[in-house]
Design a protein around this motif. Structure first.
Motif, short mmCIF file in Angstrom:
data_model
loop_
_atom_site.label_atom_id
_atom_site.label_comp_id
_atom_site.label_asym_id
_atom_site.label_seq_id
_atom_site.Cartn_x
_atom_site.Cartn_y
_atom_site.Cartn_z
N GLU A 372 40.72 32.76 -0.83
CA GLU A 372 40.41 31.33 -0.84
C GLU A 372 41.47 30.52 -1.58
OE1 GLU A 372 36.52 30.75 -2.30
OE2 GLU A 372 35.53 31.59 -0.53
N ARG A 375 43.57 28.54 0.85
CA ARG A 375 42.84 27.75 1.84
C ARG A 375 43.62 26.53 2.31
NH1 ARG A 375 37.43 28.54 2.78
NH2 ARG A 375 37.28 26.37 3.43
N ARG A 381 41.86 29.13 6.49
CA ARG A 381 40.54 28.49 6.53
C ARG A 381 39.76 28.94 7.77
NH1 ARG A 381 43.58 23.91 5.10
NH2 ARG A 381 43.32 23.01 7.18
N ARG A 385 36.28 31.16 7.63
CA ARG A 385 35.05 30.51 8.12
C ARG A 385 34.29 31.42 9.08
NH1 ARG A 385 30.93 28.93 8.49
NH2 ARG A 385 30.10 26.84 8.87
#
Length: 420
Positions: A372, A375, A381, A385
């Motif tokens: 992360e 990101r 990302r 997700r």
């Protein structure tokens, strides 16, 4: 007192394909309109009742709010009785923001926030006692009632604690206090004149330093003088004043603080009750009511697959060949069969492969969490997700408001959160 109407009556409705019908609906009850296609159900429910209820409600809103709400034309009806201004909710969401709710779109939340900030009672998060702010008049009344009734002949020392900002190495504290008009202090329970030799050293070394504003009898005739002394103590003590009488000390604060433990609390403002504002929004979900968490069912989409066949889906991507090699080495070292279905691997080993956060091997959950940090890259990302689900925020339980703020209750009951 006038009784509210018990029915909603519509007379001679001619909207669209309705041919002058008259109908009654009971209030405070669930009514269902049924009929064949084209019989006028939607014309009656949406284009007549809905439209008139919406029109009456929108008339009570500000010009700013009206620009965000879609209006419908006035329905063709002779009269409509018993219909109160209503919040009309369509079957679609007219807003695009994830934080928009019925309360924000209709401005009900604005009025509720104002009510909570002005009429609510703040309670301490530490001990549950009331949080209060003292005024000069309240302090004077308390001092006269408590100390004056007990022994009016013993004077009360109105004082304030030496502010932390006054302890500067480049400033002579005692000299500054004398220049401001203060001549006495109480250092660790002993009275001290600020013009005595060694006063500077004692003030700096003291653990409990109170600067005395006035020494006065707590009687009604001295009310004006007491008020002046308390106001000065609040001003010089950064909002804190103390009344000392024969060893009994009472602490007062202009700032919100717990009446029992003295724990500081924020000033009640409408923004504290807004999940659209950083001050009021829950820090866990930023006011959305839900957080994205990694879900094992997405990481291992097929429990019947083996490690050799890509049971851990994130590491099946071409760029993670090194992770797959380390996974095989770790599984062999721990005696895990690479060809066994994931669901047949012992729970202890599955937990290790998913959550281990020490040593050479990094579990899949810690791996995704560390990823992360990147990101800011779009492909990262999108990749992360795939393995996240929106779940109710554990910090605020979906209420969206910051649970770390002081509670605000409405007479002996916690107030409801902002409308969701």
């Amino acid at each position: 007192m006038r009784q509210p109407p018990q029915r909603v009556v519509l007379r001679n409705v001619r909207q669209h394909n309705l041919k002058g019908i008259t109908v009654e609906f009971p209030r405070r009850a669930l009514s269902v309109v049924t009929g064949p296609s084209g019989s006028g159900k939607s014309s009656l429910a949406f284009d007549t009742l809905y439209a008139e209820g919406q029109r009456r409600y929108i008339e009570s809103l500000s010009t700013y709010a009206k620009q965000f709400l879609e209006r419908m034309p006035k329905p063709l009806v002779d009269s409509m009785e018993g219909l109160s201004p209503a919040v009309a909710i369509e079957q679609k969401n007219p807003t695009t923001s994830s934080r928009s709710t019925v309360g924000t779109a209709t401005e009900i939340a604005d009025f509720l926030r104002l009510l909570w900030a002005r009429a609510g009672t703040q309670t301490c998060l530490q001990c549950g006692r009331d949080v209060k702010r003292d005024t000069v008049q309240e302090v004077v009344d308390c001092v006269i009632a408590d100390f004056g009734m007990r022994d009016a002949e013993l004077p009360v020392l109105v004082s304030f604690p030496l502010p932390a900002s006054a302890n500067r190495p480049d400033v002579e504290v005692a000299a500054q206090l004398r220049a401001a008009g203060f001549v006495r202090a109480q250092v660790d329970g002993e009275l001290l004149r600020l013009d005595d030799d060694g006063a500077e050293q004692r003030v700096r070394a003291g653990k409990d330093v109170l600067i005395i504003v006035d020494r006065i009898d707590a009687v009604e005739t001295n009310r004006g003088r007491l008020a002046d002394a308390v106001a000065t103590a609040f001003s010089e003590g950064e909002g804190v004043a103390l009344a000392v009488n024969n060893g009994d000390r009472r602490r007062f604060s202009e700032h919100p603080a717990c009446s029992a433990c003295g724990c500081a609390a924020p000033v009640l403002t409408p923004t504290l009750f807004s999940f659209n504002n950083p001050r009021g929004a829950c820090r866990g979900c930023n006011g959305f009511g839900a957080v994205l968490e990694y879900d094992e069912a997405l990481i291992v989409p097929d429990p019947r697959a083996s490690l050799a066949n890509g049971a851990l889906d994130p590491w099946t991507k071409p760029r993670y060949e090194g992770r797959r090699r380390l996974l095989r080495e770790t599984a062999r070292a721990r005696g895990v069969d690479l060809d066994a279905p994931w669901q047949d691997i012992p729970p202890r080993e599955r937990h290790f492969l998913l959550h281990n956060n020490g040593g050479r091997y990094l579990g899949i959950f810690p791996f995704l969490e560390r990823l992360e940090e990147k990101r800011y890259k779009q492909y990262i990302r999108v990749f992360l997700r795939q393995y996240q689900l929106a779940k109710t925020c554990p910090a605020c339980s979906g209420a969206r408001l910051n649970p770390s703020r002081s509670r605000c209750v409405w007479p002996a009951k916690r107030l409801p959160q902002s409308p969701r």
